[in-house]
Design an enzyme around this catalytic site. Sequence first.
Site, mmCIF file in Angstrom:
data_model
loop_
_atom_site.group_PDB
_atom_site.id
_atom_site.type_symbol
_atom_site.label_atom_id
_atom_site.label_comp_id
_atom_site.label_asym_id
_atom_site.label_seq_id
_atom_site.Cartn_x
_atom_site.Cartn_y
_atom_site.Cartn_z
ATOM 1 N N CYS A 133 51.090 31.865 61.540
ATOM 2 C CA CYS A 133 52.557 31.943 61.451
ATOM 3 C C CYS A 133 53.172 30.551 61.408
ATOM 4 O O CYS A 133 54.177 30.338 60.714
ATOM 5 C CB CYS A 133 53.121 32.721 62.637
ATOM 6 S SG CYS A 133 53.030 34.516 62.464
ATOM 7 N N CYS A 239 56.957 36.318 65.248
ATOM 8 C CA CYS A 239 56.167 35.485 64.346
ATOM 9 C C CYS A 239 56.268 34.006 64.662
ATOM 10 O O CYS A 239 55.530 33.202 64.114
ATOM 11 C CB CYS A 239 56.592 35.706 62.907
ATOM 12 S SG CYS A 239 58.224 35.062 62.538
HETATM 13 S S1 SF4 Z 1 52.598 37.596 60.070
HETATM 14 FE FE1 SF4 Z 1 52.007 35.510 60.654
HETATM 15 S S2 SF4 Z 1 49.794 35.758 61.187
HETATM 16 FE FE2 SF4 Z 1 50.326 37.520 59.932
HETATM 17 S S3 SF4 Z 1 49.777 36.893 57.826
HETATM 18 FE FE3 SF4 Z 1 52.007 36.491 58.161
HETATM 19 S S4 SF4 Z 1 52.113 34.383 58.710
HETATM 20 FE FE4 SF4 Z 1 49.969 35.016 59.022
#
Ligand code: SF4
Length: 246
Positions: A133, A239
């Site tokens: 994230c 997130c």
């Molecule tokens: S929610 Fe966060 S951890 Fe999941 S794919 Fe998207 S950016 Fe990556």
Amino acid sequence: MSIIATAKKTASARAGDEVEAQARRLAMQFSASRAGDILSHAILKEFPGKIALVSSFGAESAALLHLVAAIDPATPVVFLDTQKHFAQTLSYRKKLARELGLTNIRDIHPDTEEVAASDPDGDLWKRDADACCTLRKVTPLTGALDGFDAWITGRKQFHGGGRVNLPAFEASGAHIKVNPLIRWGAGDVEEYVAAHALPPHPLVEQGYPSIGCWPCTHPAAPGDDIRAGRWRGAAKTECGIHIAAV
Ligand code: SF4
């Protein structure tokens, strides 16, 4: 500490104090205001030319995008294209932009070199979701908000967790976050969408009441918390863009 370093530290602390004070003043002033009034004041009076809406183009996004478009369709809209979105979200982003007449959507991508270095196989989300994230959302958002004083979110108190006591305005680092929909419930969103004949996200009818990146989003069972399908089975509930001081 050198004189210059001390001066910089003092200036930055004062800027932080000013942001905090402004957020407190606005939160009190608009504690009982309607979403449209909060947005009009923020976009046209308090932060003209210095405010952006950050939208995931998810399940509940259409109402806020419609409210903002009615005030000024040229308001910058930041869409964090994590490169992990459902194809349905990307097509919904185009459809809503066209139907609402939004003229300033900014698709923000993670840095190519940083992705190659930190997530060459695209599976960082499995190993370290917080790092993923940060790479795909928090760092790109930080750059995208450079030059803005405030940004608008669609968070609502009924989402639960850390959102139950959200104010309409809050300080977040050098920015103020504007949360015009805090008192809306799920029924209010549905009513607004129906009243304005806004198109639904195509995944809602497949059981997704909250929609983010595909690896971290699952359908929710009837009666579940609206965000129960996000990072299912993990302690993670946000997130990071609402945890970091962005
Ligand atoms: S929610 Fe966060 S951890 Fe999941 S794919 Fe998207 S950016 Fe990556």
